[in-house]
Design a protein around this motif. Sequence first.
Motif, mmCIF file in Angstrom:
data_model
loop_
_atom_site.group_PDB
_atom_site.id
_atom_site.type_symbol
_atom_site.label_atom_id
_atom_site.label_comp_id
_atom_site.label_asym_id
_atom_site.label_seq_id
_atom_site.Cartn_x
_atom_site.Cartn_y
_atom_site.Cartn_z
ATOM 1 N N MET A 31 4.071 -10.207 12.406
ATOM 2 C CA MET A 31 4.570 -8.943 11.855
ATOM 3 C C MET A 31 5.915 -8.566 12.461
ATOM 4 N N SER A 32 6.058 -8.822 13.761
ATOM 5 C CA SER A 32 7.315 -8.427 14.395
ATOM 6 C C SER A 32 8.456 -9.263 13.826
ATOM 7 N N GLY A 33 8.135 -10.522 13.479
ATOM 8 C CA GLY A 33 9.151 -11.394 12.893
ATOM 9 C C GLY A 33 9.634 -10.806 11.583
ATOM 10 N N ARG A 34 8.683 -10.280 10.829
ATOM 11 C CA ARG A 34 9.034 -9.718 9.540
ATOM 12 C C ARG A 34 9.857 -8.444 9.715
ATOM 13 N N PHE A 35 9.458 -7.633 10.686
ATOM 14 C CA PHE A 35 10.199 -6.405 10.961
ATOM 15 C C PHE A 35 11.637 -6.742 11.330
ATOM 16 N N LYS A 36 11.758 -7.808 12.129
ATOM 17 C CA LYS A 36 13.098 -8.233 12.541
ATOM 18 C C LYS A 36 13.925 -8.632 11.321
ATOM 19 N N THR A 37 13.292 -9.375 10.403
ATOM 20 C CA THR A 37 14.023 -9.802 9.204
ATOM 21 C C THR A 37 14.506 -8.612 8.409
ATOM 22 N N ILE A 38 13.626 -7.614 8.273
ATOM 23 C CA ILE A 38 14.010 -6.460 7.475
ATOM 24 C C ILE A 38 15.177 -5.727 8.127
ATOM 25 N N SER A 39 15.102 -5.552 9.443
ATOM 26 C CA SER A 39 16.226 -4.872 10.107
ATOM 27 C C SER A 39 17.489 -5.703 9.970
ATOM 28 N N LEU A 40 17.305 -7.027 10.074
ATOM 29 C CA LEU A 40 18.464 -7.909 9.944
ATOM 30 C C LEU A 40 19.071 -7.768 8.561
ATOM 31 N N ARG A 41 18.205 -7.693 7.564
ATOM 32 C CA ARG A 41 18.677 -7.580 6.190
ATOM 33 C C ARG A 41 19.445 -6.272 6.002
ATOM 34 N N ILE A 42 18.931 -5.202 6.601
ATOM 35 C CA ILE A 42 19.624 -3.919 6.490
ATOM 36 C C ILE A 42 20.982 -4.021 7.180
ATOM 37 N N ALA A 43 20.988 -4.698 8.333
ATOM 38 C CA ALA A 43 22.250 -4.851 9.054
ATOM 39 C C ALA A 43 23.242 -5.666 8.226
ATOM 40 N N GLN A 44 22.711 -6.643 7.484
ATOM 41 C CA GLN A 44 23.607 -7.483 6.686
ATOM 42 C C GLN A 44 24.245 -6.708 5.545
ATOM 43 N N ALA A 45 23.611 -5.629 5.132
ATOM 44 C CA ALA A 45 24.163 -4.849 4.029
ATOM 45 C C ALA A 45 25.434 -4.124 4.459
ATOM 46 N N VAL A 105 23.977 -2.105 -4.199
ATOM 47 C CA VAL A 105 23.683 -2.671 -2.880
ATOM 48 C C VAL A 105 22.331 -2.151 -2.387
ATOM 49 N N LEU A 106 22.104 -0.861 -2.585
ATOM 50 C CA LEU A 106 20.838 -0.280 -2.135
ATOM 51 C C LEU A 106 19.652 -0.873 -2.916
ATOM 52 N N LEU A 107 19.830 -1.029 -4.211
ATOM 53 C CA LEU A 107 18.762 -1.623 -5.016
ATOM 54 C C LEU A 107 18.447 -3.037 -4.546
ATOM 55 N N ASN A 108 19.510 -3.808 -4.296
ATOM 56 C CA ASN A 108 19.315 -5.174 -3.812
ATOM 57 C C ASN A 108 18.576 -5.191 -2.490
ATOM 58 N N LEU A 109 18.916 -4.233 -1.658
ATOM 59 C CA LEU A 109 18.253 -4.122 -0.365
ATOM 60 C C LEU A 109 16.756 -3.920 -0.576
ATOM 61 N N CYS A 110 16.422 -3.036 -1.514
ATOM 62 C CA CYS A 110 15.004 -2.780 -1.799
ATOM 63 C C CYS A 110 14.331 -4.063 -2.273
ATOM 64 N N ASP A 168 6.475 -12.576 0.690
ATOM 65 C CA ASP A 168 6.532 -13.961 1.153
ATOM 66 C C ASP A 168 6.373 -14.029 2.668
ATOM 67 N N PRO A 169 5.254 -14.587 3.146
ATOM 68 C CA PRO A 169 5.027 -14.635 4.590
ATOM 69 C C PRO A 169 6.019 -15.537 5.310
ATOM 70 N N ARG A 170 6.644 -16.439 4.566
ATOM 71 C CA ARG A 170 7.539 -17.393 5.241
ATOM 72 C C ARG A 170 8.827 -16.746 5.706
ATOM 73 N N ILE A 171 9.171 -15.599 5.091
ATOM 74 C CA ILE A 171 10.397 -14.916 5.479
ATOM 75 C C ILE A 171 10.271 -14.470 6.926
ATOM 76 N N GLY A 172 11.351 -14.648 7.659
ATOM 77 C CA GLY A 172 11.329 -14.230 9.047
ATOM 78 C C GLY A 172 11.052 -15.391 9.967
ATOM 79 N N PHE A 173 10.620 -16.515 9.388
ATOM 80 C CA PHE A 173 10.392 -17.684 10.219
ATOM 81 C C PHE A 173 11.430 -18.760 9.961
ATOM 82 N N GLU A 174 11.759 -18.923 8.700
ATOM 83 C CA GLU A 174 12.772 -19.937 8.410
ATOM 84 C C GLU A 174 13.979 -19.271 7.780
ATOM 85 N N GLU A 175 14.608 -18.399 8.562
ATOM 86 C CA GLU A 175 15.786 -17.728 8.033
ATOM 87 C C GLU A 175 16.887 -18.745 7.825
#
Lengths: 541, 341, 289
Positions: free
Chosen positions: B1-15, B319-324, B333-340
């Motif tokens: 779960m923490s991996g996924r949280f990290k991905t989401i924050s990363l994605r927000i940062a990428q925006a 951009v906001l819609l894409n973020l959503c 997708d459970p694989r997200i956050g592991f094989e970025e």
Amino acid sequence: MLSIKDLAVDFQTRKGVVHAVRNVNLHVDKGETLGIVGESGSGKSVTSYALMRILDAGGTITAGDIVYSGVDLRNSSARDMRNIRGREISMIFQNPRAALNPIRKVGHQLEDVLKTHAQATRYDARAKAISMLKSVQIRNAEERYHAYPFELSGGMCQRVVIAIALACNPQLLIADEPTTGLDITTQKTVMDLIQSLSKERQMSSILITHDLGLAAQYCDRIVVMKDGELVETGKPKTLFNNAQHAYTRKLIAATPRKEASIRDLLPAEEQQPLPERSQSGETLLKVNNLVKTYAGKNGPVHAVKGISFDLKQGKSLALVGESGCGKSTTSSMITRLLDCSSGEIIFNGQDIGKIKLREFAQHNMRKDIQMVFQDATDSLNPRHSAFQSILEPIKHLTDLGSTARQERVYELADLVGLPHSLLTRFPHQLSGGQKARVGIARAIAVNPQLLILDEPTAALDVSIQAIVLNLLADLRAKLGMTYLFVSHDLHVVRLLCDDVIVMKDGEIVEMGPVEKIMEHPKSKYTQSLLDAAPSLSKIVE
Amino acid sequence: MSGRFKTISLRIAQAIPVLFGVVVVSFILTRALPGDPAVYFAGASATEESIAQVREVLGLDKSLPQQFIIYVGDLLRGDLGQSISTGQAVTDDLARRLPASLELTLMALFISCSIAVPLGVMAATKPGSLRDHMCRVIVTAGVSLPTFFTGILLIYVFYYLLGIAPSPLGRLDFIYIEPDTITGFYLIDAAITGDWETWFGALKQLVLPATTLALFTMAPIARMTRAAMLSALSSDFVRTARAAGLSSSKILYGYALHNAMLPVITTLGMVFSFTLGANVLVEKVFAWPGIGSYAIEALVASDYAAVQGFVLAMAILFVLLNLCIDIAYSLIDPRIGFEER
Amino acid sequence: MSMASTNKSDSLIAHIFYVLRGNPITALAFILLASFITCALFGPLIVPYDPLASNTSNALMPPSVDHWFGTDNLGRDVFSRVIVATRLDLLISVSAVALSFVIGSILGSVAGYWGGWLDAILNRLLDTIMAFPLFVLAMGIVAALGNTIENIVYATALINIPFYARLVRAEVNIRRDAGFALAAKLSGNSDLRVLAVHIFPNALPPMMVQISLNLGWAILNAAGLSFIGLGVRPPTPEWGIMVAEGANFVISGEWWLALFPGLWLMLAVFTFNLLGDGLRDIVDPRKRT
């Protein structure tokens, strides 16, 4: 228990109807393990798909009866078939990672099957799934229940697939190339697991494989298939020692085993004495403390951790190990397709590791080091004809004029036994063996001194492998080449090489003359590799 | 779960860099106006003084980097300039009109998804059949229709010929009273206040433009659903599921469709892009008081501050819609956050 | 060598025929394409009336034998205008797509082959372009640069570049370490040659599909811009403007002004979309044997 009579399966393709399977008769008795052995295109998988009635679109059963415990499988309703699949007859496939739903927890996938066949309710499904995982020897089953397939290794995934197959206590298990693509030691544990579980549950099983050694080791009875037809059947011992059919004999002969020399792989009438090799005894290649470190996501990855060896002119050296041992990385560095992190690659007295990759493409030493690639299909440009592919190095690395170039291509085609009429064909119009020949012709086109062979036969059927290995042996003597042979299979390596280096985790485990290492391995790891490899020699007398 | 949280924050940062890029592009667009931007921004009836004043307000007499900093500063304060045609702040205009556009867009997407996904699944279960070919032709015809033309055609048939559609003039016929503004979405506002008559009136107005837009966006969704379903159905794991005797509905919906939704969700980003663009045209045809028709009016009046504000607002919205979408994807997708990558 | 190429084209033609036989719709698309090209090349020569000649005594006539598509509010023949407009609309879309194909291919190849910081920068740039709803960006560009046909072409090209660049990048990237690319290096090809001669041509088939789909989309885009008053201006015959002008008459029942240019526009886009779908089947290696 299962009997198949006069089975015929047709496939509708653009070139018309293909008879994938014809006149197949076989039966499986209770508690028996039947092996179906054959090369690619022999119809061995199609037979099993037909009896499960899961043929791909375009495939139909056109004749025959399939009777399982008195039930006519060919004419059962779709609903009855669903009840039989998974509950009476189960199946496991090759490429276990792809065989599992990538976005569903493995535990839930197990539960799906249990619930479908009413073997579990909402309340005890989880407990039953975990106990299934335990029974296929998955440690920390409670934790693994929540794992997704991508979090598990290939061997682990295959265990989960086996757990799914066996969840509802089927009476018959069909294993379709269950260990293809797995490392040799993993192969052994998976096969041993299947065997012990079948015994324990008194299950019958069908093992479909291209590997005679594997079938010999694990099956009670074997049928051999060729071009959709059944060739021969018998107990392993009788079959392998006293094969009646010429094709079976050819297949047995082509399978590498301890006592056989490289020429023994070929049919007797095609065997000619090996030509003499000339060896100057000079050191052609000297590798000193070669290191390759990649920048990985979680810190540096040490692919090759400082290896050193010598290779004398005219000798053949093998690099052997399981996937991830660094053998391919090493060969790429020596071929100068990859930069090394540190260390020396001294070729003919010059450290070629210091020459930039970009410059090496046009360097005059480029033609001295060439490579035969693992996958012949992947290594040929799909838009180039065989002629163009072979011409490519001649065009860039020699000064020949255009007519001389063409003549050279024809000469090379003769050398590798490729009929001139095939030269205008494109890769997708050539067979696996023909593509391998094109790849070899291209590699030797500019008379390299050192030829690197990266698993050149891994994707080929055994009979083609036998021919290609012999071709390589002939060419070596004729052209005075030195080979560096990269492989995972010690038995193949022994046929062609003088010395061997066994690698593990980027380091050399042991090295020495190939016969000596195979007879008396010093390290446990080499011993385990040898033990795990299924071999016909234990059966053939 | 923490991996996924990290991905989401990363994605927000990428925006953030993307948003920065958007601001740069829109800044360049404002300065790329041929001639003197100050003249344009001052409007047609500008005098010498007002032009000079605009020049100073816009900081056009300063260097480009300085101008950019001023521009960004204005943006941060939510200042997109004054609209000449309405005399209001562009930000206020856009904010007032945005719900109308969003209501239309989301309604269209809802319609198109609820038709296109089943259509794609249907086509994929029988590839090469008549059904499959029909689906393909209908869907391709849909995407080939210029939205402005479809809209006119629908108006002609349903309003002029059949007389069953209300007149294509805005969000609500004049016989209804606008619902109190709570969210700005008429359907929601009317539902909250319990004014079902108005709710029905608003829905009637919405049907034609939303259908027009939906027809256009169905194709990519249906096509992707079909392709993804086909590849999922021919995959090894579906074969395993069949060999294990799972029911066909479990295989089709539980296994294949679940996996096939992933590429479909990815396509939604592209679909949003199409919809927001086509929105402008549809709003013009149906006199829909959204930000698209606002931009067209501004274009006609050479009201550049309003046009640039519109472009920027659309980009930020997108951009906001894409973020959503990305976040929704990473939740499925459970694989997200592991094989970025 | 010539033998090799005839062999290949033979099998390609055979393959195309095989796909077309199973796919009459694609065959239809090819026929439609041919007729559109004819219109574009010879349009002004074959139409019965001067597309710009107005005749107010003959205004707003419904379709008849003389005027197949009727006449507009200035008495101009709608059929002639629709046919003549083909050249302009196709020209805009073809040049825009050609421009984005070339630029996108170069950017994508370089980023896909060498990777690293080049790739990172390109990705950020493309992300920025893609961050705009594309039609809206085109609106912004044409509004800023000025209302000309060239600017429509540039704007349409710019918003199409990401599609090509991403596609080429992906196609090049998966082949960068393919056996045949490595083999080409061993044969003494420089990196640039490996990329241009060995890898890029293999990425072309999927590009064909993209080109076809994009042509249709570019036409829609240009017509859409004209519809809202950007780009082509009256009285130049152009499908988007004709629909826009005709729209004012639909409410009063003169449907033919908008219908025929709209249908024609739709048919053109439809053709390219069908073609793209058909090409996808033709180039799909899984359908080849």
